[in-house]
Scaffold this motif. Structure first.
Motif, PDB file in Angstrom:
ATOM      1  N   UNK A 169      -9.537   7.880 -10.119  1.00  0.00           N
ATOM      2  CA  UNK A 169     -10.243   6.608  -9.972  1.00  0.00           C
ATOM      3  C   UNK A 169      -9.707   5.591 -10.973  1.00  0.00           C
ATOM      4  N   UNK A 170      -9.709   4.340 -10.535  1.00  0.00           N
ATOM      5  CA  UNK A 170      -9.225   3.260 -11.385  1.00  0.00           C
ATOM      6  C   UNK A 170      -7.742   2.969 -11.237  1.00  0.00           C
ATOM      7  N   UNK A 171      -7.014   3.874 -10.587  1.00  0.00           N
ATOM      8  CA  UNK A 171      -5.585   3.647 -10.402  1.00  0.00           C
ATOM      9  C   UNK A 171      -5.342   2.968  -9.062  1.00  0.00           C
ATOM     10  N   UNK A 172      -4.084   2.637  -8.789  1.00  0.00           N
ATOM     11  CA  UNK A 172      -3.700   1.986  -7.532  1.00  0.00           C
ATOM     12  C   UNK A 172      -2.612   2.797  -6.848  1.00  0.00           C
ATOM     13  N   UNK A 173      -2.566   2.715  -5.541  1.00  0.00           N
ATOM     14  CA  UNK A 173      -1.551   3.418  -4.751  1.00  0.00           C
ATOM     15  C   UNK A 173      -0.983   2.456  -3.721  1.00  0.00           C
ATOM     16  N   UNK A 174       0.325   2.438  -3.599  1.00  0.00           N
ATOM     17  CA  UNK A 174       0.980   1.620  -2.582  1.00  0.00           C
ATOM     18  C   UNK A 174       1.520   2.512  -1.480  1.00  0.00           C
ATOM     19  N   UNK A 175       1.153   2.195  -0.256  1.00  0.00           N
ATOM     20  CA  UNK A 175       1.576   2.939   0.927  1.00  0.00           C
ATOM     21  C   UNK A 175       2.618   2.106   1.666  1.00  0.00           C
ATOM     22  N   UNK A 176       3.702   2.762   2.055  1.00  0.00           N
ATOM     23  CA  UNK A 176       4.769   2.068   2.760  1.00  0.00           C
ATOM     24  C   UNK A 176       4.756   2.410   4.241  1.00  0.00           C
ATOM     25  N   UNK A 177       5.088   1.431   5.068  1.00  0.00           N
ATOM     26  CA  UNK A 177       5.162   1.616   6.517  1.00  0.00           C
ATOM     27  C   UNK A 177       6.478   1.043   7.009  1.00  0.00           C
ATOM     28  N   UNK A 178       7.249   1.876   7.689  1.00  0.00           N
ATOM     29  CA  UNK A 178       8.559   1.476   8.190  1.00  0.00           C
ATOM     30  C   UNK A 178       8.614   1.688   9.702  1.00  0.00           C
ATOM     31  N   UNK A 179       9.018   0.658  10.433  1.00  0.00           N
ATOM     32  CA  UNK A 179       9.170   0.755  11.881  1.00  0.00           C
ATOM     33  C   UNK A 179      10.660   0.776  12.208  1.00  0.00           C
ATOM     34  N   UNK A 180      11.030   1.524  13.231  1.00  0.00           N
ATOM     35  CA  UNK A 180      12.454   1.704  13.516  1.00  0.00           C
ATOM     36  C   UNK A 180      13.052   0.549  14.324  1.00  0.00           C
ATOM     37  N   UNK A 181      12.249  -0.453  14.639  1.00  0.00           N
ATOM     38  CA  UNK A 181      12.749  -1.626  15.352  1.00  0.00           C
ATOM     39  C   UNK A 181      11.895  -2.828  14.957  1.00  0.00           C
ATOM     40  N   UNK A 182      12.399  -3.995  15.238  1.00  0.00           N
ATOM     41  CA  UNK A 182      11.647  -5.195  14.892  1.00  0.00           C
ATOM     42  C   UNK A 182      10.400  -5.316  15.770  1.00  0.00           C
ATOM     43  N   UNK A 183       9.282  -5.628  15.167  1.00  0.00           N
ATOM     44  CA  UNK A 183       8.026  -5.779  15.883  1.00  0.00           C
ATOM     45  C   UNK A 183       7.383  -7.096  15.488  1.00  0.00           C
ATOM     46  N   UNK A 184       6.544  -7.591  16.390  1.00  0.00           N
ATOM     47  CA  UNK A 184       5.893  -8.864  16.119  1.00  0.00           C
ATOM     48  C   UNK A 184       4.745  -8.692  15.141  1.00  0.00           C
ATOM     49  N   UNK A 185       3.906  -7.709  15.415  1.00  0.00           N
ATOM     50  CA  UNK A 185       2.684  -7.550  14.641  1.00  0.00           C
ATOM     51  C   UNK A 185       2.620  -6.182  13.990  1.00  0.00           C
TER      52      UNK A 185
END
Lengths: 115, 112
Positions: A15-31
């Protein structure tokens, strides 16, 4: 269909810490979107990740708690800040609007446990 | 308030049975209704429905939308143990934003 990957797949945080989650798509997307799925619950939309501008947050979610970046059309990050046990959830990234695609696809999710 | 309601919330059947899962909705600016299957983490896409009365099929699964009565059904025939999962219904609302509102899900357990 778009293939979406997320890192990390799971984490245990204090608790009290931060976590960054990454998301990668294999092609260009609009949204791109970020959802939360609390234990035993369905999915709730956190925000729309806008490319090159600030994310659009849903009611009950704020930028200070869930800062989001989207520097290009294939990548986004979600940070869970100043975590508490109530933030223990699965966080899922989704994307839509690729080449001739309107269907929304989901990443494998990040399972977060906050102690 | 926009909402999506699924029924039943849980269901236990035996292999070979046919099941029907229900999804009703009340949303502004309806755009489409989607069905997903969730086994562990990631919901996997099954169907997207935009027009009434047009059945979509994929193997033993089929789905149809009724935009007048604001509901959809998902049918699974000759169920197998591998069909055990949570089935999620989601509606895209506020046209062209891509935003989805999900129902609570139906947990299906298929026993051998």
């Amino acid at each position: 269909s778009a293939v979406i990957s997320q890192k990390p797949s799971r984490d245990i945080c204090q608790r009290g810490t931060s976590l960054t989650i990454q998301c990668q798509v294999d092609s260009q997307v609009t949204m791109m979107f970020w959802y939360r799925q609390q234990p035993g619950q369905s999915l709730t939309l956190i925000a729309t990740a806008n490319q090159g501008s600030e994310a659009t947050y849903e009611s009950g979610f704020v930028i200070d708690k869930f800062p989001i970046s989207r520097p290009n059309l294939t990548f986004s990050t979600l940070t869970v800040s100043n975590m508490s046990p109530e933030d223990s959830s699965i966080y899922l990234c989704s994307a839509t609007g690729g080449a001739s695609e309107e269907t929304q696809y989901f990443g494998p999710g990040t399972r977060l446990l906050v102690l | 308030e926009d909402k999506v309601v699924q029924s039943p919330l849980s269901l236990v059947v035996h292999e070979g049975d046919t099941v029907t899962l229900n999804c009703s909705y009340e949303v502004t600016n309806f755009r489409s209704l989607l069905w997903y299957k969730q086994e562990k983490k990631a919901p996997t896409f099954l169907f997207m429905l935009t027009s009434s009365g047009i059945e979509k099929k994929s193997g033993r699964l089929s789905s149809i939308l009724d935009k007048k009565e604001l509901f959809s059904i998902l049918n699974i025939t000759a169920t197998q143990t591998g069909d055990s999962a949570v089935y999620l219904c989601a509606v895209e609302f506020s046209s062209n934003t891509g935003k989805l509102i999900f129902g609570q899900g139906t947990t299906l357990q298929v026993k051998p």
